[in-house]
Design an enzyme around this catalytic site. Structure first.
Site, PDB file in Angstrom:
ATOM      1  N   HIS A 126       0.840  -1.211   0.000  1.00 30.07           N
ATOM      2  CA  HIS A 126       0.000   0.000   0.000  1.00 30.07           C
ATOM      3  C   HIS A 126       0.870   1.255   0.000  1.00 30.07           C
ATOM      4  CE1 HIS A 126      -3.295   2.717   1.317  1.00 30.07           C
ATOM      5  NE2 HIS A 126      -2.323   3.279   2.026  1.00 30.07           N
ATOM      6  N   GLU A 127       1.894   1.271   0.853  1.00 31.37           N
ATOM      7  CA  GLU A 127       2.774   2.438   0.910  1.00 31.37           C
ATOM      8  C   GLU A 127       3.540   2.613  -0.404  1.00 31.37           C
ATOM      9  OE1 GLU A 127       2.675   4.594   3.293  1.00 31.37           O
ATOM     10  OE2 GLU A 127       1.270   3.381   4.448  1.00 31.37           O
ATOM     11  N   HIS A 134       1.465   4.370  -2.997  1.00 30.47           N
ATOM     12  CA  HIS A 134       1.502   5.836  -2.963  1.00 30.47           C
ATOM     13  C   HIS A 134       2.668   6.364  -3.791  1.00 30.47           C
ATOM     14  CE1 HIS A 134      -1.749   6.622  -0.236  1.00 30.47           C
ATOM     15  NE2 HIS A 134      -1.222   5.906   0.751  1.00 30.47           N
ATOM     16  N   GLU A 178      -5.831   7.074  -1.134  1.00 27.98           N
ATOM     17  CA  GLU A 178      -5.820   5.853  -0.319  1.00 27.98           C
ATOM     18  C   GLU A 178      -6.493   4.701  -1.063  1.00 27.98           C
ATOM     19  OE1 GLU A 178      -4.157   5.433   2.442  1.00 27.98           O
ATOM     20  OE2 GLU A 178      -3.511   7.531   2.321  1.00 27.98           O
ATOM     21  N   ASP A 185      -4.664   1.257  -2.085  1.00 27.29           N
ATOM     22  CA  ASP A 185      -5.252  -0.032  -1.734  1.00 27.29           C
ATOM     23  C   ASP A 185      -5.377  -0.927  -2.965  1.00 27.29           C
ATOM     24  OD1 ASP A 185      -5.486   0.557   0.930  1.00 27.29           O
ATOM     25  OD2 ASP A 185      -7.653   0.894   0.909  1.00 27.29           O
TER      26      ASP A 185
END
Length: 416
Positions: A280-281, A284, A358, A362
């Site tokens: 997930h990070e 980004h 977000e 995801d």
């Protein structure tokens, strides 16, 4: 009634309007939480047990009540300092003592900022050592807590004070375009700090150690290789020295980029779940969310400096709060104290934008893992361990939440 008195009353009314909105939002949310407090909602059965759910409700209610007290207290302090005449008195006192050079005006601004932070210390202390302690989150000691504030003060003196001087110097050096130069200086400072903070500043507060050799490290390095995410190292931060809350992030740019995991996160999640959180990070990063948000922040600060430059030309802006016009230091101070009256109402837009990112991160994680279940499991555990509010009012979450709720994220993942 003079024009300046009318403007003072208008400013006071806007402060009270923002306060009323904040209190209304808190009460709306607390009422919504109480309405769902009887039993675990159907959507979360199997994700959280009855005992944990009741505790999360109690935590949300306690935090909400505390936030109302804190908001009211802060508004009372703001009204007092703005309309008691203490700020003009302090400015004139500093001017008599130190003169009106950029260095002297920066001392005034820094001293006022420090003084304004003092009334919040008792509430911050109570939040850490009473409220967070009550729900089992606090692991900090008095020594650590006070040392954190001392370190923050020293960093403010070392880094913040020279930056203030430079901004004020630009007024003398560049004339009408001072605001553009000041904005550029602030932007450059932020970029430099983004590179240096992980190396020089964060270690002043936390200990960072390399993730030990083993299956977790191998798994995460393979993930980084699979997603072509270059990082200098994977490190573990001792977040447990202050709190049992958990997180993961990467910091720095280029060759200084590091993957950082809270030790509490490693304790709470299984390896596939940790991999999903890191994916997930990385999402980004791959979606370029950070440079996009930095660009939006830069544009917002540019607009703020421009608006400030306009206000510095207006006599009414000074007179309404008891200052004589002509010196930019009071304008900087007043703008800092009052800008929230505008930015507060735009926060839902900023948070909507953040929630979009977000969802995208995801989706990236689910695709990278070839299955959303490990990410869903991680999100459920994180919400459970952090006693997150599982049933916020939609208006409240839309106004304040930078992340979608657990239910919203699960629904989006199941639809992808």
């Amino acid at each position: 009634m003079t024009l300046f008195n009318a403007l003072s009353l208008t400013a006071a009314a806007l402060i009270l309007l923002k306060w009323a909105a904040q209190i209304w939002l808190e009460r709306l949310n607390l009422s919504h939480v109480r309405a769902h407090a009887g039993a675990v909602p159907d959507a979360f059965k199997g994700a959280v047990d009855e005992t944990t759910y009741r505790k999360s409700v109690e935590y949300t209610l306690a935090k909400g009540k505390f936030d109302q007290i804190e908001t009211t207290y802060q508004v009372a302090i703001l009204l007092l300092i703005l309309f008691s005449g203490v700020l003009p008195w302090a400015f004139n006192l500093f001017a008599r003592w130190l003169g009106t050079s950029a260095w002297a005006r920066a001392v005034f601004l820094f001293a006022v900022g420090l003084a304004l932070s003092l009334p919040s210390l008792p509430l911050a202390w109570y939040d850490q050592f009473k409220l967070e302690e009550r729900f089992g989150f606090n692991t900090s000691t008095q020594k650590i807590w006070w040392l954190d504030r001392l370190k923050g003060l020293l960093l403010g003196i070392i880094l913040g004070y020279p930056l203030l001087v430079l901004v004020l110097k630009f007024v003398d050096w560049t004339g009408p375009l001072w605001w553009l130069w000041a904005w550029a200086a602030l932007l450059a400072f932020q970029m430099i700090m983004a590179v240096l903070a992980p190396v020089l500043i964060l270690p002043l507060f936390n200990k960072f150690t390399a993730l030990p050799e083993g299956s977790l490290r191998d798994r995460l390095l393979k993930l980084a290789e699979r997603t072509r995410f270059r990082a200098r190292s994977i490190q573990v931060m001792d977040g447990s020295k202050r709190s049992r809350h958990s997180n993961a992030f990467f910091t720095g740019f280029g060759q200084f980029r590091k993957i950082v995991l809270f030790d509490t996160l490693i304790q709470q999640l299984a390896e596939p779940e940790l991999e999903a959180v890191l994916a997930h990070e990385i999402g980004h990063f791959k979606k370029k969310h950070i440079p996009k948000m930095l660009a939006m922040s830069a544009l917002a600060s540019l607009l703020g400096f421009y608006c400030l430059s306009l206000l510095t030309k207006e006599e009414w802006f000074y007179r309404a709060f008891g200052f004589a016009p002509g010196n930019i230091a009071p304008a900087l101070l007043l703008f800092g104290l009052l800008s929230g009256l505008v930015t507060f109402w735009f926060s839902p837009i900023a948070h909507w934008w953040s929630r979009r990112y977000e969802y995208q991160a995801d989706a990236f994680a689910a695709k990278t893992m070839n299955d959303p279940r490990s990410l869903v499991a991680a999100l459920r555990k994180l919400n459970e361990k952090n006693l997150s509010n599982l049933t916020p009012h939609p208006i409240y979450s839309g106004f304040y939440y930078s992340h979608p709720t657990l239910l919203e994220r699960e629904q989006a993942l199941s639809a992808s």
